[in-house]
Scaffold this active site. Structure first.
Site, PDB file in Angstrom:
ATOM      1  N   ASP A 278       1.177  69.396 -12.184  1.00 23.80           N
ATOM      2  CA  ASP A 278       1.938  69.102 -10.979  1.00 23.80           C
ATOM      3  C   ASP A 278       1.308  67.859 -10.348  1.00 23.80           C
ATOM      4  O   ASP A 278       0.255  67.387 -10.790  1.00 23.80           O
ATOM      5  CB  ASP A 278       1.971  70.300 -10.024  1.00 23.80           C
ATOM      6  CG  ASP A 278       3.167  70.211  -9.076  1.00 23.80           C
ATOM      7  OD1 ASP A 278       3.738  69.115  -8.935  1.00 23.80           O
ATOM      8  OD2 ASP A 278       3.538  71.233  -8.469  1.00 23.80           O
TER       9      ASP A 278
HETATM   10  C1  BGC Z   1       5.934  69.721  -6.606  1.00 24.73           C
HETATM   11  C2  BGC Z   1       6.695  69.760  -7.897  1.00 24.73           C
HETATM   12  C3  BGC Z   1       7.403  68.447  -8.117  1.00 24.73           C
HETATM   13  C4  BGC Z   1       6.395  67.339  -8.097  1.00 24.73           C
HETATM   14  C5  BGC Z   1       6.963  65.967  -8.373  1.00 24.73           C
HETATM   15  C6  BGC Z   1       5.084  68.486  -6.465  1.00 24.73           C
HETATM   16  O1  BGC Z   1       4.576  68.344  -5.185  1.00 24.73           O
HETATM   17  O2  BGC Z   1       5.152  70.884  -6.509  1.00 24.73           O
HETATM   18  O3  BGC Z   1       7.601  70.834  -7.880  1.00 24.73           O
HETATM   19  O4  BGC Z   1       8.127  68.486  -9.310  1.00 24.73           O
HETATM   20  O5  BGC Z   1       5.793  67.323  -6.818  1.00 24.73           O
HETATM   21  O6  BGC Z   1       7.650  65.463  -7.308  1.00 24.73           O
END
Ligand code: BGC
Length: 745
Positions: A278
């Site tokens: 993530d």
């Molecule tokens: C989130 C994800 C997301 C990623 C990219 C993160 O903060 O938890 O779900 O896909 O950001 O934007």
């Protein structure tokens, strides 16, 4: 073939298709050949994903030098092609980039939030919506979305429950798989598809207290029985990528969790796709207190099996050194880079790297908007309809008061994760109501936005209600009150919305409350004051037309709850598949009924809250209709089922009202005695059935014994002989059970 997907696959077929279809073995051999020619720096480059800012010389040089595998947050086809040209024509290895974005419930045509889509219990709606999202987003160059989120959410305080399909493993598994199929189509090399990403692996929905990013403690049987199945279903549906979650799980954050990423995902489930961290979750191993520093984090994550570092700058800054120091084997880097390259082959990017500018920026196709409207209609849940106040015959009303902060909220009706929203395209309920009822509408919002506490508009709103035959009260939450990092402990309507409703009540007119929110809200007194309650979650672009069709009866509501609705905020987490406890509540002693100085044991010593009892406000699976349905007693093909056998269960469903309608028929079981205690109910199958007035349909479900298995004390799946109950019902609370037995052969 599912209709909605068919529309877009047909349009893909019309595109110039140049991507070769390669077998897995052919892809592996291409990948190995590339790896054998790549430098360690280039391999690490493939493992790095950066957020895109601009195509300046620094960025272009990064691409040219093979130091990046993917960008996220780029959505301009010209810029995608410019970067891609740099990669494919000017870098040494000519490896294409893959562009990614959070396209969660639509790109420009916004569908209901996933929790809303879940209320449809309709896989075609979800699959079709994902196909629309893929078609639109890919026309800008995005070939990889970070969706579906299949985390199980039992706690409405957690803002991210908006992004998933609710609390049930089976419903989430089916809808998550449908979303994967919708994004990826039948052939991922088609340029109008996107690679799906099953996230957030694993157990993120169980963050303690519903506070985002918080710790989770999940015993292995709970993980295996409740939290894992939906990720596995997404992977079985072919999801090309998986994302690790932010939370630490049983003390080990997933980005450094070998057991999760290697033992479960790769070895047990045989997953051969790509794993992305993530955003910054590898470097967050440091504040978690799991890694000493970012180099240590890079070592732990690469050994655990995280292929790509999303904007964490751990791999790019430290992995080379770590390999040179012998902390990570270069073979490991080959495996990680191989997974990234394999994704690019699967997407057909080596053959077809560019956005075809003749189909660039394709949005808002009429059939997409129609599908989005249908999604709104199927996602709305009728919670209450006293005196059959709904549907409203517009020809019979003279004036309608339209009140509330969500009546004309062009931005907020779209909910969370709408980076690419063009709000001017959102059709609000007010706009649609004016289209059908023109001068009959008196609009007086009362409050400017959901958190607004100023009562200045109350008098005018009450005046509007007094002049009208009926009040449509549009309540709810603004988009920003749910989603990532937007958790709440108070689940009641924010701002002065409850006060406004109480004020409107003084007009003595029927009140229909329409709720648009990102989570289950506690409606308590509000639902009592309203004559009818239509719950929508956030509906997206076509909220207005969908709502009007529902309010006027052009469409009959058929949504059923994907999450249990609590009576009070303090009742969370609450979910239907709970355990019985040793002291299930037989009767509730309410706080106001307790005598002064009553004895310690006088309230019954049972499992309930003195001020909230134990039952939810509305159970999982609940939803009314403008018609009524009757379900016959279930008929079992046998009352004994061998541990490796199956039975079929049939029932007749009759539409006993005078309107066409759809019902969600749910099959639950209970395993009465187990070597591990079993939930009071477990959903094992469901069907959404459409019936004309007076019509009866027979439904037949197959119930294999394997679907009754659970994780035993040895962490292995087991089907235990014994007594079971079975319900066929319209929610997780109603119905009369019949019995059957599982027997040894
Ligand atoms: C989130 C994800 C997301 C990623 C990219 C993160 O903060 O938890 O779900 O896909 O950001 O934007």
């Amino acid at each position: 073939m599912r209709k909605a997907v068919a529309i877009f696959l047909a349009s893909a077929a019309a595109l110039e298709m140049t991507a070769a279809v390669r077998t897995s073995a052919e892809i592996d051999s291409c990948v190995n050949s590339l790896l054998s020619q790549m430098t360690l720096e280039e391999k690490i480059g493939q493992l790095s994903q950066y957020s895109y800012y601009k195509a300046d010389e620094g960025t272009l040089a990064q691409v040219r030098n093979g130091l990046v595998g993917s960008y996220l947050n780029i959505f301009n086809p010209e810029e995608c092609n410019r970067l891609q040209r740099e990669a494919v024509e000017n870098s040494r290895m000519k490896i294409p980039l893959v562009f990614a974005r959070d396209v969660i419930h639509g790109f420009r045509t916004i569908f209901p939030i996933p929790l809303g889509q879940a209320a449809s219990w309709n896989e075609d709606i979800v699959r079709g919506g994902a196909a629309v999202a893929a078609d639109e987003a890919s026309s800008t160059g995005i070939r990889w979305t970070f969706s579906p989120m299949v985390d199980i959410a039992r706690d409405a305080r957690w803002g991210r429950c908006a992004e998933g399909f609710g609390e049930d493993p089976l419903l989430t598994s089916r809808l998550g798989a449908a979303m994967v199929e919708g994004y990826q189509g039948e052939d991922l090399t088609n340029p109008n598809t996107m690679a799906a990403c099953v996230k957030h692996f694993a157990g993120y929905g169980a963050v303690e207290g519903g506070r985002d990013y918080n710790t989770t403690w999940l015993p292995e049987p709970l993980l295996r029985d409740i939290y894992f199945p939906s990720y596995k279903a997404g992977i079985d549906a072919g999801a090309a990528t998986v994302m690790c979650s932010f939370n630490d799980i049983n003390g080990v954050p997933p980005s450094g969790n070998e057991w999760l990423m290697n033992d479960i995902l790769r070895k047990e489930w045989g997953y051969d796709g790509m794993v992305v961290s993530d955003w910054g979750s590898i470097n967050e191993l440091v504040p978690h207190g799991f890694a000493e520093d970012r180099k240590d984090a890079a070592v732990l994550a690469s050994i655990a099996g995280v292929d790509m570092d999303m904007e964490g700058h751990c791999y790019d800054n430290h992995l080379l050194e770590a390999v040179k120091e012998g902390k990570v084997d270069e073979k490991r880097i080959d495996e990680l880079a191989g997974n990234v390259l394999r994704l690019k082959y699967r997407l057909g990017l080596f053959d077809n790297p560019y956005v075809d500018m003749s189909r660039a920026n394709r949005f808002y196709a009429p059939e997409s908007l129609e599908l989005a409207r249908r999604a709104v209609e199927e996602s709305a849940i009728l919670l209450k309809n006293e005196g059959a106040v709904l549907p409203v015959d517009m020809s019979k009303v003279k004036k309608i008061a339209v009140v509330g902060p969500m009546a004309d909220a062009q931005h907020d009706q779209n909910g969370t994760w709408v980076f690419d929203l063009e709000k001017s395209h959102s059709v609000t309920p007010l706009t649609s109501l004016k289209e059908v009822a023109g001068d009959k509408i008196i609009f007086s919002p009362g409050l400017a936005y959901s958190r607004d506490k100023k009562r200045a508009g109350f008098a005018d709103a009450l005046k509007a209600a007094r002049k009208s035959d009926i009040v449509f009260y549009f309540a709810g939450e603004e988009a920003v009150l749910s989603g990532e990092a937007h958790c709440r402990t108070d689940l009641t309507l924010p701002g002065a919305q409850s006060e406004l409703l109480a004020e409107l009540k003084k007009a003595g007119k029927p009140i229909v409350m329409i709720v648009q929110a990102g989570r289950p809200l506690v409606l308590g007194k509000d639902a009592e004051l309203a004559d009818a309650v239509l719950y929508l979650f956030h509906g997206g672009t076509m909220t207005g037309p969908g709502v009007v069709n529902l309010l006027t009866g052009a469409v009959n509501p058929s949504g059923h709850l994907p999450m249990t609705f609590p009576v009070t905020s303090g009742q969370t987490p609450i979910y239907y598949n709970q355990k019985n406890t040793g002291r299930p509540a037989q009767s509730i002693t309410w706080i106001d009924d307790i005598e002064l100085e009553a004895g310690q044991t006088s309230t019954g010593c049972q499992s309930f809250y003195l001020d909230a009892g134990v039952a939810p406000a509305y159970p999982f699976g609940y939803g009314l209709s403008y018609t009524t349905f009757k379900i016959s007693e279930p008929r079992l093909s046998a009352t004994e089922m061998p541990v490796d056998g199956q039975i079929t269960v049939s029932c007749d469903v009759t539409n006993t009202g005078d309107r066409e309608g759809k019902d969600v028929i749910q099959l639950y079981i209970r395993d009465l005695v187990g070597s591990m205690t079993r939930p009071v109910r477990e959903l094992k199958d469901y069907a959404k059935v459409s019936l004309a007035p007076g019509e009866t349909k027979t439904l037949t479900f197959t119930l294999p014994a394997s679907s009754l298995s659970f994780t035993g004390r040895d962490m292995k799946p087991i089907v235990e002989p014994g007594d079971f109950q079975l319900w066929i019902s319209e929610d997780a609370q109603s119905g009369t059970p019949v019995s059957f037995k599982v027997v040894n052969k």
